[in-house]
Design an enzyme around this catalytic site. Structure first.
Site, short mmCIF file in Angstrom:
data_model
loop_
_atom_site.label_atom_id
_atom_site.label_comp_id
_atom_site.label_asym_id
_atom_site.label_seq_id
_atom_site.Cartn_x
_atom_site.Cartn_y
_atom_site.Cartn_z
N GLY A 138 -3.63 6.49 6.60
CA GLY A 138 -4.31 7.54 7.13
C GLY A 138 -5.75 7.08 7.19
O GLY A 138 -5.87 5.61 7.22
N LYS A 142 5.53 4.60 5.37
CA LYS A 142 6.84 5.03 5.20
C LYS A 142 7.46 5.58 6.49
O LYS A 142 8.38 5.61 6.64
CB LYS A 142 7.17 5.92 3.89
CG LYS A 142 6.29 7.27 4.05
CD LYS A 142 6.73 8.22 3.05
CE LYS A 142 5.90 9.37 2.96
NZ LYS A 142 6.17 10.42 1.70
N ALA A 174 -5.80 16.25 11.24
CA ALA A 174 -7.01 16.87 11.01
C ALA A 174 -7.59 17.53 12.33
O ALA A 174 -7.64 16.97 13.58
CB ALA A 174 -8.22 16.01 10.48
N GLU A 228 -18.81 25.20 9.64
CA GLU A 228 -17.30 25.74 8.98
C GLU A 228 -17.56 26.62 7.77
O GLU A 228 -18.78 26.45 7.38
CB GLU A 228 -16.29 24.67 8.84
CG GLU A 228 -16.01 24.20 10.09
CD GLU A 228 -14.79 22.97 9.86
OE1 GLU A 228 -14.79 22.28 8.90
OE2 GLU A 228 -13.96 22.89 10.51
N HIS A 254 -4.88 26.72 3.08
CA HIS A 254 -5.84 27.08 4.16
C HIS A 254 -5.42 28.56 4.55
O HIS A 254 -4.41 29.04 4.45
CB HIS A 254 -5.38 26.22 5.46
CG HIS A 254 -6.38 26.27 6.48
ND1 HIS A 254 -6.63 27.16 7.19
CD2 HIS A 254 -7.29 25.23 6.82
CE1 HIS A 254 -7.73 26.94 8.11
NE2 HIS A 254 -8.04 25.82 7.79
N ARG A 261 -12.98 28.62 1.61
CA ARG A 261 -11.54 28.85 1.74
C ARG A 261 -10.71 29.55 0.84
O ARG A 261 -9.83 30.37 1.21
CB ARG A 261 -10.55 27.44 2.23
CG ARG A 261 -11.12 26.87 3.32
CD ARG A 261 -10.42 25.57 3.71
NE ARG A 261 -10.80 25.17 4.84
CZ ARG A 261 -10.61 23.75 5.44
NH1 ARG A 261 -9.95 23.08 4.25
NH2 ARG A 261 -10.96 23.59 6.42
N HIS A 281 -2.57 23.36 1.96
CA HIS A 281 -3.37 22.43 2.72
C HIS A 281 -3.84 21.30 2.21
O HIS A 281 -3.91 20.11 2.74
CB HIS A 281 -4.41 23.41 3.25
CG HIS A 281 -5.23 22.81 4.35
ND1 HIS A 281 -4.64 22.38 5.70
CD2 HIS A 281 -6.44 22.57 4.50
CE1 HIS A 281 -5.41 21.63 6.47
NE2 HIS A 281 -6.58 21.89 5.95
N GLU A 314 -7.09 10.99 0.13
CA GLU A 314 -6.63 12.70 -0.71
C GLU A 314 -5.73 12.36 -1.98
O GLU A 314 -5.70 13.34 -2.68
CB GLU A 314 -5.64 13.44 0.39
CG GLU A 314 -5.23 15.04 0.16
CD GLU A 314 -4.78 15.72 0.83
OE1 GLU A 314 -4.99 15.39 2.19
OE2 GLU A 314 -4.15 16.79 0.69
N ARG A 337 -12.38 22.13 -2.44
CA ARG A 337 -13.15 21.29 -1.39
C ARG A 337 -14.02 22.27 -0.40
O ARG A 337 -13.36 23.02 0.22
CB ARG A 337 -12.22 20.46 -0.63
CG ARG A 337 -12.48 19.75 0.38
CD ARG A 337 -11.26 19.20 1.34
NE ARG A 337 -10.55 20.07 2.10
CZ ARG A 337 -10.20 20.03 3.30
NH1 ARG A 337 -10.36 18.81 3.94
NH2 ARG A 337 -9.61 21.01 4.11
N SER A 379 -13.19 15.91 3.58
CA SER A 379 -12.32 15.10 2.99
C SER A 379 -11.95 13.81 3.79
O SER A 379 -12.16 12.68 3.19
CB SER A 379 -10.67 15.88 2.92
OG SER A 379 -10.65 16.80 4.27
#
Ligand SMILES: Cc1cc2nc3c(=O)[nH]c(=O)nc-3n(C[C@H](O)[C@H](O)[C@H](O)COP(=O)(O)OP(=O)(O)OC[C@H]3O[C@@H](n4cnc5c(N)ncnc54)[C@H](O)[C@@H]3O)c2cc1C
Length: 530
Positions: free
Chosen positions: A13, A34, A45, A113, A241, A289, A350, A374, A385, A390
């Site tokens: 990531g 993996k 995202a 946001e 979320h 959120r 989420h 994360e 958050r 993030s």
């Protein structure tokens, strides 16, 4: 097979790739993942990455928005550091070649946001994670000091335990020497020795039945640290979320970014199609959120229906199609034209705010082991958050951990005494149904009893059921040749245990943790630790 590397990174990531690129300036880096390299939460995202770039914005406002969302549990020092360092890290992304949307005059197009008092979200249409990850992957793949190996599953951390010594949670000197990792194709467990090991293994959304996370988000790094007796914190803070598309027939549940609400989309109740958010919070659809998810949960309980509506039909159609092409196409394929009609949405697990406890350099309680992104608990998010913080955290801590690891790595030797994986007394089995059945059971226990609103009774029921599944799965594990799905099941059970345990410790309702038995906020905020 035995492998040695200066820096071992678990995960492709944004956090892991950022670390790899920086650490590669000082040594050999092995990045393992993996699945396919692009299969990560980062890739999915949508909304963007938060950063103070607008003329009318300030670091202080971003700090205050983050602290407010975090409900008294953020580490203010960490918040200030991430917010202030953020723009520099984002400029580095641009230098690598990441393209963020710009206005016709060339200035960054900044979105807004939930919980943000300013327009500060840099985005690349509605596929920001993909835009960032693909560029970082490209850089990593062409770097001469980095080897990226996919389909290699980190199973467990190597510590003194593997040298036959007794290790317990109170021991301050646990040291990580690398990992055991399963190569599926060869059906072989590798011993990977590293001077420094970095967990960038992401969250654990798959512990719930409905999640926006891809199937790789099974909390493997967190479970490995639990088994290695490291410290983990604040696992009860799971962000749901508010708006995943209802009726999606595949996991992950398709996310409808809150940037759409930032643009002006409205939430409507399922029966009368009236707006309900103004009744819950003065910021209405742009409240943080947790508030929006709880409000939807309440509306669903009142109506008995499985979803509410999200309406963007009053917004300019051409702008919606231009700014949200992925969402527009997805909904159209499902029979909804978002420029003409509302779409059905519901909350989905989420983001994990807690995780492996780390310091300002991403160092865990285990020597030579870092955790970033994360899977870590840095203190940035506190009890909730703030949207788009993030990816920012993954960048800032990917950088910080690399800075630290580069300085110290050469002082550590490889621990050659670690034995190879022992598969004695294990065999292939024909009982694979146990894995899929137990996985479904874990997910439904967690969704039914440890979801958005909790209680002591529900947590006790969940704890008893998870304990039963744990014992059954462990006994299966002891006699079975390992596979990724068996390892993931064990790891999800460990995460379920941690979430329930931390939720039971918290005797208050704070941020993302709401319990009917302790509806109030205690005067002093405290972390929960295992
Ligand atoms: C749908 C969606 C939308 C989002 N939108 C935003 C947004 O707009 N802005 C924002 O800031 N955040 C957003 N987030 C959250 C954000 O994407 C993640 O928090 C962040 O990308 C995490 O990055 P990471 O590098 O820590 O982990 P990830 O990106 O999840 O990467 C984890 C990696 O570890 C690998 N891995 C895991 N276990 C093992 C193992 N045992 N062995 C080997 N490899 C392993 C995985 O395969 C993967 O490569 C969103 C998340 C989702 C799911």
């Amino acid at each position: 097979m035995r492998i040695e590397t200066d820096f071992l990174v678990v995960g492709t990531g944004v956090a892991g790739l950022t670390f790899a690129l920086k650490a590669a300036e000082s040594g050999r880096v092995l990045v393992i993942t993996k699945s396919k390299p692009e299969e990560s939460n980062s890739w999915y995202a949508q909304g963007g990455i938060a950063g103070v770039f607008a003329a009318g914005d300030s670091f202080e406002e971003h700090v205050q928005d983050t602290l407010r969302a975090g409900a008294g549990l953020c580490n203010e020092r960490v918040v200030r550091r991430v917010v202030m360092e953020g723009p520099e890290r984002i400029r580095e992304l641009m230098a690598y070649g990441v393209h963020f949307d710009r206005q016709p005059n060339g200035e960054l197009m900044l979105g807004r946001e939930g919980g943000h008092s300013q327009h500060r979200i840099l985005h690349s249409k509605d596929a920001t994670g993909r835009a960032i990850s693909s560029v970082l992957l490209e850089q990593v793949q062409k770097h001469p000091n980095i080897t990226l190996t996919d389909q290699l599953f980190a199973v467990d951390l190597l510590t003194q335990h593997h040298l036959g010594l007794y290790v317990n949670r109170g021991n301050p000197d646990i040291t990580c020497y690398g990992v055991y990792a399963l190569n599926y194709a060869e059906r072989q467990v590798y011993t990977i020795l590293a001077r420094c090991t970095v967990l960038a293994s992401g969250g654990c959304g798959c512990v719930y039945a409905t999640t926006t996370n891809p199937s790789v988000a099974t909390g493997d790094g967190i479970a490995m640290v639990l088994r290695a007796k490291g410290r983990i914190a604040n696992m009860e803070f799971i962000q749901f979320h508010p708006t995943a598309f209802y009726g999606s027939d595949k996991q992950p549940a398709f996310l409808i970014t809150e940037a759409l609400r930032g643009k002006g989309a409205l939430l409507l109740d399922p029966l009368k199609l009236d707006r309900f958010m103004p009744r819950y919070d003065s910021r209405a659809e742009l409240a943080p959120r947790d508030i929006v998810a709880r409000a939807i949960d309440q509306e669903l309980k009142l109506s008995g229906l499985p979803h509410v509506w999200l309406d963007s039909s009053h917004l300019p159609a051409d702008e919606i199609k231009e700014e949200f092409p992925t969402i527009y196409e997805y909904c159209l394929a499902k029979g909804y034209d978002i420029t003409k009609e509302p779409i059905p949405v519901l909350p989905a697990a989420h983001y994990l705010c807690g995780g492996i406890e780390v310091d300002e350099w991403g160092r865990t309680s285990i020597n030579r082991l870092y955790a970033i992104g994360e899977c870590s608990s840095t203190g940035l998010h506190g009890a909730n958050r703030l949207a788009s913080n993030s990816l920012l955290e993954a960048l800032v801590y990917g950088h910080a951990a690399a800075e630290h690891a580069r300085k110290v790595a050469s002082s550590f030797d490889f621990e050659y005494r670690v034995p190879d994986w022992n598969a004695r007394d294990t065999d292939n089995t024909d009982e694979w149904v146990l894995i899929s059945h137990n996985l479904r059971e874990v997910q439904s226990v967690m969704s039914d009893y440890v979801g958005i609103v909790r209680s002591d009774l529900r947590l006790d029921r969940a704890a008893r059921r998870i304990d039963l599944i744990y014992r059954e799965t462990e006994s299966f594990y002891q006699r079975t040749r390992i596979s990724p799905s068996l390892c993931e099941l064990r790891n999800l059970i460990a995460c379920a245990y941690l979430i329930i345990k931390c939720a039971k410790i918290r005797k208050e309702s704070r941020g993302l943790h709401t319990t009917l038995d302790y509806p109030d906020l205690l005067p002093v905020a405290y972390p929960t630790r295992v």
